[in-house]
Design a protein around this motif. Sequence first.
Motif, PDB file in Angstrom:
ATOM      1  N   GLU A 180       0.825  -1.207   0.000  1.00  0.00           N
ATOM      2  CA  GLU A 180       0.000   0.000   0.000  1.00  0.00           C
ATOM      3  C   GLU A 180       0.860   1.258   0.000  1.00  0.00           C
ATOM      4  OE1 GLU A 180      -2.340  -0.758   3.438  1.00  0.00           O
ATOM      5  OE2 GLU A 180      -3.842  -1.960   2.352  1.00  0.00           O
ATOM      6  N   HIS A 181       1.995   1.206   0.723  1.00  0.00           N
ATOM      7  CA  HIS A 181       2.903   2.358   0.745  1.00  0.00           C
ATOM      8  C   HIS A 181       3.484   2.620  -0.642  1.00  0.00           C
ATOM      9  CE1 HIS A 181       5.661   5.281   2.459  1.00  0.00           C
ATOM     10  NE2 HIS A 181       6.668   4.670   1.844  1.00  0.00           N
ATOM     11  N   ARG A 182       3.620   1.572  -1.447  1.00  0.00           N
ATOM     12  CA  ARG A 182       4.118   1.715  -2.815  1.00  0.00           C
ATOM     13  C   ARG A 182       2.980   1.924  -3.819  1.00  0.00           C
ATOM     14  NH1 ARG A 182       9.414  -0.097  -3.643  1.00  0.00           N
ATOM     15  NH2 ARG A 182      10.570   0.186  -1.707  1.00  0.00           N
ATOM     16  N   SER A 183       1.779   2.240  -3.292  1.00  0.00           N
ATOM     17  CA  SER A 183       0.599   2.498  -4.132  1.00  0.00           C
ATOM     18  C   SER A 183       0.187   1.275  -4.944  1.00  0.00           C
ATOM     19  CB  SER A 183       0.851   3.692  -5.071  1.00  0.00           C
ATOM     20  OG  SER A 183       1.137   4.857  -4.331  1.00  0.00           O
ATOM     21  N   ILE A 184       0.381   0.093  -4.366  1.00  0.00           N
ATOM     22  CA  ILE A 184      -0.051  -1.156  -4.982  1.00  0.00           C
ATOM     23  C   ILE A 184      -1.153  -1.756  -4.116  1.00  0.00           C
ATOM     24  CG2 ILE A 184       0.635  -3.493  -5.663  1.00  0.00           C
ATOM     25  CD1 ILE A 184       3.511  -2.383  -5.982  1.00  0.00           C
ATOM     26  N   ASP A 185      -2.319  -1.958  -4.692  1.00  0.00           N
ATOM     27  CA  ASP A 185      -3.453  -2.513  -3.961  1.00  0.00           C
ATOM     28  C   ASP A 185      -3.206  -4.009  -3.730  1.00  0.00           C
ATOM     29  OD1 ASP A 185      -5.846  -3.382  -2.932  1.00  0.00           O
ATOM     30  OD2 ASP A 185      -7.094  -2.480  -4.490  1.00  0.00           O
ATOM     31  N   PRO A 186      -3.141  -4.461  -2.467  1.00  0.00           N
ATOM     32  CA  PRO A 186      -2.913  -5.893  -2.205  1.00  0.00           C
ATOM     33  C   PRO A 186      -3.932  -6.789  -2.890  1.00  0.00           C
ATOM     34  CG  PRO A 186      -2.638  -4.618  -0.192  1.00  0.00           C
ATOM     35  CD  PRO A 186      -3.195  -3.681  -1.220  1.00  0.00           C
ATOM     36  N   GLN A 187      -5.154  -6.286  -3.109  1.00  0.00           N
ATOM     37  CA  GLN A 187      -6.180  -7.101  -3.755  1.00  0.00           C
ATOM     38  C   GLN A 187      -5.874  -7.364  -5.228  1.00  0.00           C
ATOM     39  OE1 GLN A 187     -10.000  -5.267  -3.036  1.00  0.00           O
ATOM     40  NE2 GLN A 187     -10.035  -5.879  -0.882  1.00  0.00           N
ATOM     41  N   GLU A 188      -4.934  -6.604  -5.790  1.00  0.00           N
ATOM     42  CA  GLU A 188      -4.556  -6.805  -7.187  1.00  0.00           C
ATOM     43  C   GLU A 188      -3.528  -7.927  -7.352  1.00  0.00           C
ATOM     44  OE1 GLU A 188      -3.403  -3.301  -9.253  1.00  0.00           O
ATOM     45  OE2 GLU A 188      -5.083  -2.108  -8.495  1.00  0.00           O
ATOM     46  N   ILE A 189      -2.995  -8.447  -6.232  1.00  0.00           N
ATOM     47  CA  ILE A 189      -2.047  -9.565  -6.300  1.00  0.00           C
ATOM     48  C   ILE A 189      -2.819 -10.839  -6.594  1.00  0.00           C
ATOM     49  CG2 ILE A 189      -0.311 -10.908  -5.073  1.00  0.00           C
ATOM     50  CD1 ILE A 189       0.554  -8.045  -5.700  1.00  0.00           C
ATOM     51  N   GLU A 190      -2.587 -11.380  -7.782  1.00  0.00           N
ATOM     52  CA  GLU A 190      -3.321 -12.560  -8.230  1.00  0.00           C
ATOM     53  C   GLU A 190      -2.570 -13.865  -7.974  1.00  0.00           C
ATOM     54  OE1 GLU A 190      -5.589 -10.559 -12.047  1.00  0.00           O
ATOM     55  OE2 GLU A 190      -3.529 -11.276 -12.289  1.00  0.00           O
ATOM     56  N   TYR A 242      -3.916 -12.902   4.268  1.00  0.00           N
ATOM     57  CA  TYR A 242      -4.015 -11.473   3.962  1.00  0.00           C
ATOM     58  C   TYR A 242      -4.138 -11.165   2.473  1.00  0.00           C
ATOM     59  CZ  TYR A 242      -3.230 -10.076   8.777  1.00  0.00           C
ATOM     60  OH  TYR A 242      -3.378  -9.876  10.139  1.00  0.00           O
ATOM     61  N   LEU A 243      -3.614 -12.042   1.614  1.00  0.00           N
ATOM     62  CA  LEU A 243      -3.718 -11.800   0.173  1.00  0.00           C
ATOM     63  C   LEU A 243      -4.703 -12.746  -0.495  1.00  0.00           C
ATOM     64  CD1 LEU A 243       0.060 -11.251  -0.801  1.00  0.00           C
ATOM     65  CD2 LEU A 243      -1.681  -9.526  -0.261  1.00  0.00           C
TER      66      LEU A 243
END
Length: 257
Positions: free
Chosen positions: A48-58, A80-81
Motif C-alpha cells: 500500500e505504501h508503494r501504491s499497490i493494492d494488495p487485492q490486485e495480487i493474483e 491477507y492476500l
Amino acid sequence: MLLTIDVGNTNITLGVFDREVLKGMFRMTTNKPRTSDEYGFTICGILEHRSIDPQEIEAVIIASVVPDIMHSLTSGIIKYLDVTPLIVSAQTDTGIRVVTENPSRTGPDRIVNAVAGYDIAKGAAIVIDFGTATTYDLVGPDRTLEACIIAPGIETAGRSLWGGAAMLPAIQIEKPDSILARETVSGMQGGLVFGAIGQTEYIVRRMKEESGYSDAYVIATGGLGKIIAQETDCINLYDPQLTLNGLRLIYDRMKEK
C-alpha cells in the motif's frame, strides 16, 4: 499482478510484476521472528505504501533457503492476500535440469538464478550471487545446472573478521582508494573487496577452463555484486533483479502448463 518472494538468509526480497514489468521491489529482514499475521500485515502495508493494492495480487511464487519461516510466511500470504503461494524446489519443473550428484540438495535460489541466467545468455552461463554466501553456478548450453562453488559472502567474511579479532572494528564494505592501505579500516576494506575481486576472477577462469565453456556469459547479482562487477572485466552483466526475474519466468512456465 504477481508477487515474487526471494527468502535469503539475511533478507527477504519481494518484487511485484505487472506481466514483465517490475512495479516495485522491497526488502524485509529474515532473522526477525514473525507470526503469520505480522508477515501478512507487513507485506500489505509495504504494498500500500508503494501504491499497490494488495487485492490486485493474483499470484505469489516463493524461493526460500530458510525453511523455518515458511509456515508463518505462507500462512500470512494466504490469510491477507487470499492467495496460495507456489513454492519453488528442486522438484519444480523450471525448465532447468539439475545434473549435480544430489539435485534434491540444490538451493531453490540457485535454480531460480540459473533460469534467469540462461534466459539472458541463451546458452552457457556462470551466475554469481553475492549474498550471505557467494555462489558460482555453471549453467550448460542445454539448460542444465551442472556445478556450483560456494564461498563465504563478503559481509559474512567481514563479520567473521571483526567478530574474531578484538582490535578490528566493524566497517562499511566499500572499495578503498588504493590497495596500499595506510590504516586499519581501508586495510580491511581492501582485503575484503580486492580479495573478492581476485577470487571472482580466478574461479570464473577455472570454471571456464574445466567446463570447456570458454564463451560462457557471466552474470552477477546480489547486494555487493555491483561493487565487484564494476572492478573486473570477467563479469559481463550485473543484474540486481535476477532472482525476481527468474521467479517470474518460472511462474509463467507453470501457468502455461
